[in-house]
Write a protein that holds these residues in place. Sequence first.
Motif, PDB file in Angstrom:
ATOM      1  N   THR A 111      -0.445   8.312   1.569  1.00 39.59           N
ATOM      2  CA  THR A 111       0.451   8.096   2.706  1.00 39.59           C
ATOM      3  C   THR A 111      -0.278   8.403   4.017  1.00 39.59           C
TER       4      THR A 111
ATOM      5  N   ALA B  16      -3.487   5.673   4.222  1.00 40.33           N
ATOM      6  CA  ALA B  16      -3.199   4.352   3.656  1.00 40.33           C
ATOM      7  C   ALA B  16      -4.187   3.254   4.050  1.00 40.33           C
TER       8      ALA B  16
ATOM      9  N   ILE C 226       2.642   2.790   2.785  1.00 40.78           N
ATOM     10  CA  ILE C 226       2.081   2.403   1.490  1.00 40.78           C
ATOM     11  C   ILE C 226       2.889   1.315   0.792  1.00 40.78           C
TER      12      ILE C 226
ATOM     13  N   LEU D 229       0.661  -1.189  -0.769  1.00 38.04           N
ATOM     14  CA  LEU D 229      -0.502  -0.672  -1.494  1.00 38.04           C
ATOM     15  C   LEU D 229      -0.325  -0.866  -2.997  1.00 38.04           C
TER      16      LEU D 229
END
Length: 281
Positions: free
Chosen positions: A148, A151, A172, A175
């Motif tokens: 976090t 990122a 995120i 991600l």
Amino acid sequence: MPRALLLVVLSAALTAADPYTKHPLGSTPAPYGYLQHLPPKMAKGKHYPLVFFLHGLGELGDSSTQLDAVAKNGPFRHLAKNDAIAKRIDQEGAILIGPQGIKADKWWQTPKLIQTLDHVCQTLPVDPDRVYVTGLSMGGGGTWALITAKAPMIAAAIPVCPAAKAGKVDPIKDLPIWAHHAIGDGVVKFPENTQGWFDALLAARGAKPAGGVLNGYTRNDQPQFASLLASGWAWQSGTSPTPATASTLMLTVYPDQSHDSWGRAYSNPIVWDWLFAQKRR
């Protein structure tokens, strides 16, 4: 025996006996000591994927003389066993770093994790598009915190039975993440930890199944796997995706009450294949 040949023999013997080097607290500018494993063959000018591994609560120590504890579980354990997973890591040419949290801190400290990750990336030939973070239990919680905070530099993450309540997911939300957790984990509760993160991530990605992350999950005596596809959040039997069901947001749920999800996650070769296939977007 010529001196050069002797050095080669001694180096090979050391590598076979100890698959990592120790970098105690104070030996580098990093605020954590760490274990380090480098690819068997490194070429000048080449850059390599980095796996940044965070251990669990039981492996806290002084970050100096107790660094071997980092290898108790997770990928360093596989390296010590020199098993198929260790060979897969070396086949990929991955750098593996395992910091040791300091017992007096009682938990991972995010600023120290950031500084340690930055130090490693600045001093080793790390591929900036292939920085991976993974951890188990307390280290799974540290994984959420670190990805976090950092990122933009992370390519993918694998939180395993992560001990952390859901936080901000906007950094995120895109991600690649594949989490692993037992539905009845009696140490780190699935509903209070992983479920919260995935409910938030699904919402951030615009997927809002009626029952949240468990929508479509059938609890039984078999592991279940879920993936966010174009058609929505979909569950299937098993621990891993097929090529058709792999995605950038995935969850494996084991059907038992064991806290040890890491033995199953890190020993699964598909986990490593997926991880190494991810590149920073």
